[in-house]
Scaffold this motif. Structure first.
Motif, PDB file in Angstrom:
ATOM      1  N   THR A 176       0.824  -1.221   0.000  1.00  0.00           N
ATOM      2  CA  THR A 176       0.000   0.000   0.000  1.00  0.00           C
ATOM      3  C   THR A 176       0.853   1.264   0.000  1.00  0.00           C
ATOM      4  O   THR A 176       0.372   2.340  -0.315  1.00  0.00           O
ATOM      5  CB  THR A 176      -0.923   0.049   1.222  1.00  0.00           C
ATOM      6  OG1 THR A 176      -0.123   0.074   2.415  1.00  0.00           O
ATOM      7  CG2 THR A 176      -1.859  -1.142   1.264  1.00  0.00           C
ATOM      8  N   ARG A 177       2.129   1.145   0.393  1.00  0.00           N
ATOM      9  CA  ARG A 177       2.984   2.336   0.439  1.00  0.00           C
ATOM     10  C   ARG A 177       3.406   2.771  -0.955  1.00  0.00           C
ATOM     11  O   ARG A 177       3.624   3.938  -1.226  1.00  0.00           O
ATOM     12  CB  ARG A 177       4.223   2.064   1.306  1.00  0.00           C
ATOM     13  CG  ARG A 177       3.864   1.793   2.757  1.00  0.00           C
ATOM     14  CD  ARG A 177       4.980   1.066   3.480  1.00  0.00           C
ATOM     15  NE  ARG A 177       5.217  -0.267   2.917  1.00  0.00           N
ATOM     16  CZ  ARG A 177       6.041  -1.145   3.453  1.00  0.00           C
ATOM     17  NH1 ARG A 177       6.738  -0.849   4.536  1.00  0.00           N
ATOM     18  NH2 ARG A 177       6.210  -2.327   2.906  1.00  0.00           N
ATOM     19  N   THR A 178       3.538   1.788  -1.866  1.00  0.00           N
ATOM     20  CA  THR A 178       3.980   2.120  -3.222  1.00  0.00           C
ATOM     21  C   THR A 178       2.855   1.908  -4.226  1.00  0.00           C
ATOM     22  O   THR A 178       2.920   2.412  -5.350  1.00  0.00           O
ATOM     23  CB  THR A 178       5.158   1.215  -3.646  1.00  0.00           C
ATOM     24  OG1 THR A 178       4.712  -0.146  -3.576  1.00  0.00           O
ATOM     25  CG2 THR A 178       6.345   1.414  -2.735  1.00  0.00           C
ATOM     26  N   GLY A 179       1.835   1.129  -3.841  1.00  0.00           N
ATOM     27  CA  GLY A 179       0.756   0.797  -4.764  1.00  0.00           C
ATOM     28  C   GLY A 179       1.155  -0.272  -5.764  1.00  0.00           C
ATOM     29  O   GLY A 179       0.472  -0.492  -6.759  1.00  0.00           O
ATOM     30  N   GLU A 180       2.282  -0.951  -5.507  1.00  0.00           N
ATOM     31  CA  GLU A 180       2.792  -1.916  -6.476  1.00  0.00           C
ATOM     32  C   GLU A 180       2.533  -3.373  -6.053  1.00  0.00           C
ATOM     33  O   GLU A 180       2.389  -3.675  -4.875  1.00  0.00           O
ATOM     34  CB  GLU A 180       4.303  -1.702  -6.678  1.00  0.00           C
ATOM     35  CG  GLU A 180       4.580  -0.468  -7.508  1.00  0.00           C
ATOM     36  CD  GLU A 180       6.039  -0.044  -7.470  1.00  0.00           C
ATOM     37  OE1 GLU A 180       6.885  -0.813  -6.946  1.00  0.00           O
ATOM     38  OE2 GLU A 180       6.321   1.072  -7.959  1.00  0.00           O
ATOM     39  N   TYR A 181       2.525  -4.218  -7.064  1.00  0.00           N
ATOM     40  CA  TYR A 181       2.387  -5.667  -6.869  1.00  0.00           C
ATOM     41  C   TYR A 181       3.528  -6.172  -5.992  1.00  0.00           C
ATOM     42  O   TYR A 181       4.678  -5.790  -6.179  1.00  0.00           O
ATOM     43  CB  TYR A 181       2.436  -6.349  -8.233  1.00  0.00           C
ATOM     44  CG  TYR A 181       2.557  -7.851  -8.202  1.00  0.00           C
ATOM     45  CD1 TYR A 181       1.422  -8.655  -8.140  1.00  0.00           C
ATOM     46  CD2 TYR A 181       3.809  -8.458  -8.246  1.00  0.00           C
ATOM     47  CE1 TYR A 181       1.531 -10.033  -8.113  1.00  0.00           C
ATOM     48  CE2 TYR A 181       3.929  -9.850  -8.227  1.00  0.00           C
ATOM     49  CZ  TYR A 181       2.783 -10.627  -8.156  1.00  0.00           C
ATOM     50  OH  TYR A 181       2.902 -11.994  -8.134  1.00  0.00           O
ATOM     51  N   SER A 182       3.176  -7.055  -5.064  1.00  0.00           N
ATOM     52  CA  SER A 182       4.222  -7.578  -4.207  1.00  0.00           C
ATOM     53  C   SER A 182       4.430  -9.068  -4.448  1.00  0.00           C
ATOM     54  O   SER A 182       5.515  -9.496  -4.799  1.00  0.00           O
ATOM     55  CB  SER A 182       3.835  -7.272  -2.758  1.00  0.00           C
ATOM     56  OG  SER A 182       4.478  -8.108  -1.884  1.00  0.00           O
ATOM     57  N   THR A 183       3.355  -9.871  -4.319  1.00  0.00           N
ATOM     58  CA  THR A 183       3.493 -11.306  -4.559  1.00  0.00           C
ATOM     59  C   THR A 183       2.120 -11.944  -4.789  1.00  0.00           C
ATOM     60  O   THR A 183       1.083 -11.312  -4.547  1.00  0.00           O
ATOM     61  CB  THR A 183       4.209 -11.988  -3.364  1.00  0.00           C
ATOM     62  OG1 THR A 183       4.366 -13.365  -3.642  1.00  0.00           O
ATOM     63  CG2 THR A 183       3.429 -11.843  -2.070  1.00  0.00           C
ATOM     64  N   ARG A 184       2.137 -13.184  -5.248  1.00  0.00           N
ATOM     65  CA  ARG A 184       0.899 -13.942  -5.414  1.00  0.00           C
ATOM     66  C   ARG A 184       0.593 -14.612  -4.079  1.00  0.00           C
ATOM     67  O   ARG A 184       1.503 -15.056  -3.399  1.00  0.00           O
ATOM     68  CB  ARG A 184       1.144 -15.010  -6.492  1.00  0.00           C
ATOM     69  CG  ARG A 184      -0.071 -15.617  -7.063  1.00  0.00           C
ATOM     70  CD  ARG A 184       0.210 -16.246  -8.394  1.00  0.00           C
ATOM     71  NE  ARG A 184       1.480 -17.007  -8.420  1.00  0.00           N
ATOM     72  CZ  ARG A 184       1.776 -17.892  -9.360  1.00  0.00           C
ATOM     73  NH1 ARG A 184       0.921 -18.128 -10.346  1.00  0.00           N
ATOM     74  NH2 ARG A 184       2.936 -18.525  -9.363  1.00  0.00           N
ATOM     75  N   VAL A 185      -0.686 -14.643  -3.696  1.00  0.00           N
ATOM     76  CA  VAL A 185      -1.040 -15.241  -2.404  1.00  0.00           C
ATOM     77  C   VAL A 185      -1.526 -16.670  -2.629  1.00  0.00           C
ATOM     78  O   VAL A 185      -2.419 -16.902  -3.446  1.00  0.00           O
ATOM     79  CB  VAL A 185      -2.144 -14.421  -1.699  1.00  0.00           C
ATOM     80  CG1 VAL A 185      -2.491 -15.045  -0.344  1.00  0.00           C
ATOM     81  CG2 VAL A 185      -1.693 -12.976  -1.521  1.00  0.00           C
ATOM     82  N   LYS A 186      -0.896 -17.603  -1.922  1.00  0.00           N
ATOM     83  CA  LYS A 186      -1.320 -19.010  -2.039  1.00  0.00           C
ATOM     84  C   LYS A 186      -2.606 -19.204  -1.250  1.00  0.00           C
ATOM     85  O   LYS A 186      -2.728 -18.734  -0.119  1.00  0.00           O
ATOM     86  CB  LYS A 186      -0.217 -19.926  -1.482  1.00  0.00           C
ATOM     87  CG  LYS A 186       0.997 -20.006  -2.372  1.00  0.00           C
ATOM     88  CD  LYS A 186       1.666 -21.386  -2.242  1.00  0.00           C
ATOM     89  CE  LYS A 186       2.865 -21.490  -3.176  1.00  0.00           C
ATOM     90  NZ  LYS A 186       4.040 -20.725  -2.664  1.00  0.00           N
ATOM     91  N   GLU A 187      -3.589 -19.897  -1.853  1.00  0.00           N
ATOM     92  CA  GLU A 187      -4.869 -20.093  -1.151  1.00  0.00           C
ATOM     93  C   GLU A 187      -5.067 -21.543  -0.787  1.00  0.00           C
ATOM     94  O   GLU A 187      -4.525 -22.420  -1.437  1.00  0.00           O
ATOM     95  CB  GLU A 187      -6.011 -19.592  -2.034  1.00  0.00           C
ATOM     96  CG  GLU A 187      -6.016 -18.088  -2.129  1.00  0.00           C
ATOM     97  CD  GLU A 187      -7.109 -17.566  -3.041  1.00  0.00           C
ATOM     98  OE1 GLU A 187      -8.188 -17.238  -2.542  1.00  0.00           O
ATOM     99  OE2 GLU A 187      -6.865 -17.476  -4.250  1.00  0.00           O
TER     100      GLU A 187
END
Lengths: 187, 301
Positions: A176-187
């Motif tokens: 949220t600080r950069t608004g950028e993609y970080s990683t895929r979340v495993k479900e």
């Protein structure tokens, strides 16, 4: 009260009845002349940025602000509704005040709401939020022209760049600080 | 070891070389290098300069009083590179402890120092050309000479006299005029209103002007020069005026530098100038902040 020598980046002062934060600061003094304090000020309610220069002898009222832990409830025609978890009082924040932060709100999320008196003027989000991709073009294998990223839109309407392997329906983590993609979340 | 100081090494080496070049310039021009005490009983009372106290004495805000006493004693060309202290001055171009070059010439006026400025800069920068931030500065041509009156009519909607009456003079100089000066070649801004030349001589035939100039390069104020006021009576009156304002504004009692006032009667017509070494190094190393050109800032100590 603050005096000119207290001015520094990050200081919050009251100006024309509204809280302002000093976003940039420099001291200057013409030869043998009076000291000038050059400030870049940000209105903390409207976000507008402007320059102002003060001279020694001027004084400033501190802007009293507090952060309160609140839960985001929902959005309706009046705005974004938050609830204080201690006294269950509700506070409504305007869309303009939230800016891009509105895209990272999830129902029942805990946030810190910055309060100017009884008015909410901003929020501090958790550093990461998980949101589901609702629209993104499929990745065509061998399509090198597209490069290493493609656009995707998440459930809140926010659009960002994601790696080619992220598909519609994937839950992703966003910083949220950069608004950028970080990683895929495993479900 | 990898810290800020390591990264400063190149700039600090250049700084040392430039200071050596400055010394060589003055020695070649037959100036005597002098050292005067930095801790003194009192500085000249000046409204806008707050001295740093040191016990019952003060640290010098400039070495000018002692250097003028040397002129009065017959030394005719002197220079000094020394540390000076000014309280509450800290910004991207200001340090509370900084390095000042001052030089004085007897038997001349401020126009001679304008030539010195041209010769000095050309001498420390044999390339005669450098780039500061986005400005390309040429030292080969004569420096631009612009009077304060001209600068106000070029860049503001008022006159120096009116600006003083409105208490806007310093603001207009610092924020409107200064950023436009010396962008292609250095600019000498000269002939200030008399009120702004505390230790400067009146311009003959121009009762409202003081023979003072400032040197600007790429919007950066580099030096301040005067034809020296040599009348002890008038100097005492001007000190009294400033001391009164200082006392009203801050209840700071101002002592008068009596030995200086006494020696002033013997001082020949002279001109003197102070040039900020740190700012010169900023220019010649293309540094945007004064912090980049000194080994330590107060926050590092």
């Amino acid at each position: 009260m603050y005096s000119c020598s207290d001015l520094r980046k990050g200081l919050k002062i009251l100006l024309d009845g509204e809280p302002h934060v000093i976003a940039g600061f420099d001291f200057t003094k013409p030869g043998k002349g009076q000291a000038l304090y050059k400030c870049k000020l940000r209105n903390m309610v409207t976000g507008s940025l402007f320059d102002r220069t003060y001279r020694s002898g001027e004084s400033f009222e501190p802007a009293s602000l507090e952060e309160r832990s609140m839960q985001y409830l929902y959005k309706d025609e009046s705005g974004y509704v938050f609830m204080d978890q201690k006294n269950y009082e509700q506070t409504i924040l305007d869309e303009n005040v939230l800016g891009d932060d509105k895209y990272f709100l999830i129902d029942n999320m805990d946030v810190e709401v910055l309060m100017f008196g009884e008015r909410g003027i901003g929020i501090t989000l958790p550093n990461f939020v998980n949101l589901r991709v609702t629209i993104s073009d499929p990745w065509v294998k061998g399509d090198t022209a597209a490069g290493n990223s493609k656009p995707a839109t998440v459930e809140t309407g926010y659009t960002l760049s994601v790696p080619p392997f992220v598909e519609e329906g994937t839950l992703i983590q966003i910083d949220t600080r950069t608004g950028e993609y970080s990683t895929r979340v495993k479900e | 070891m990898d810290n800020l100081l390591t990264h400063k090494q190149e700039i600090l080496k250049l700084r040392a070389r430039i200071v050596q070049a400055i010394r060589a310039f003055f020695v070649a021009a037959d100036f005597l290098e002098v050292e005067t005490p930095q801790r003194i009983p009192t500085n000249a009372p000046e409204v806008q300069i707050i001295p740093q106290e040191s016990g019952d004495w003060q640290l010098q805000t400039s070495p000018e009083l002692a250097m003028k006493r040397l002129l009065a004693a017959g030394y005719s060309r002197i220079f000094q590179i020394s540390h000076c202290w000014r309280k509450e001055e800290r910004g991207s171009r200001h340090l509370p402890e900084f390095t000042l070059l001052e030089w004085y010439r007897a038997h001349c006026d401020y126009t001679r120092l304008m030539i010195d400025c041209e010769d000095l800069l050309r001498s420390v920068l044999p390339a005669q050309q450098f780039t500061y931030q986005e400005h390309s500065i040429d030292l080969k041509q004569p420096f631009e000479r612009l009077s304060v009156d001209q600068a106000f009519s070029l860049y503001t909607d008022t006159t120096p006299r009116q600006a003083i009456a409105d208490d806007r003079f310093d603001e207009l100089i610092a924020l409107t005029i200064e950023p436009r000066l010396g962008l292609q070649r250095p600019t000498i801004l000269y002939d200030y209103p008399l009120e702004l030349g505390a230790l400067a001589r009146n311009k003959p035939g121009q009762p409202y002007l003081a023979e003072r100039f400032e040197l600007y390069v790429a919007g950066l104020e580099l030096a301040n020069a005067f034809s020296e006021l040599t009348d002890p009576q008038e100097q005492r009156q001007r000190f009294a005026l400033d001391a009164k304002i200082i006392y009203t504004q801050s209840a700071r009692p101002a002592n008068f530098p009596e030995p200086f006032l006494k020696d002033l009667a013997q001082m020949p017509a002279s001109a003197g100038i102070a040039l900020g070494i740190d700012r010169l190094i900023m220019l010649l190393t293309n540094s945007s902040r004064i912090d980049q050109v000194v080994a330590f800032t107060p926050a590092d100590l």
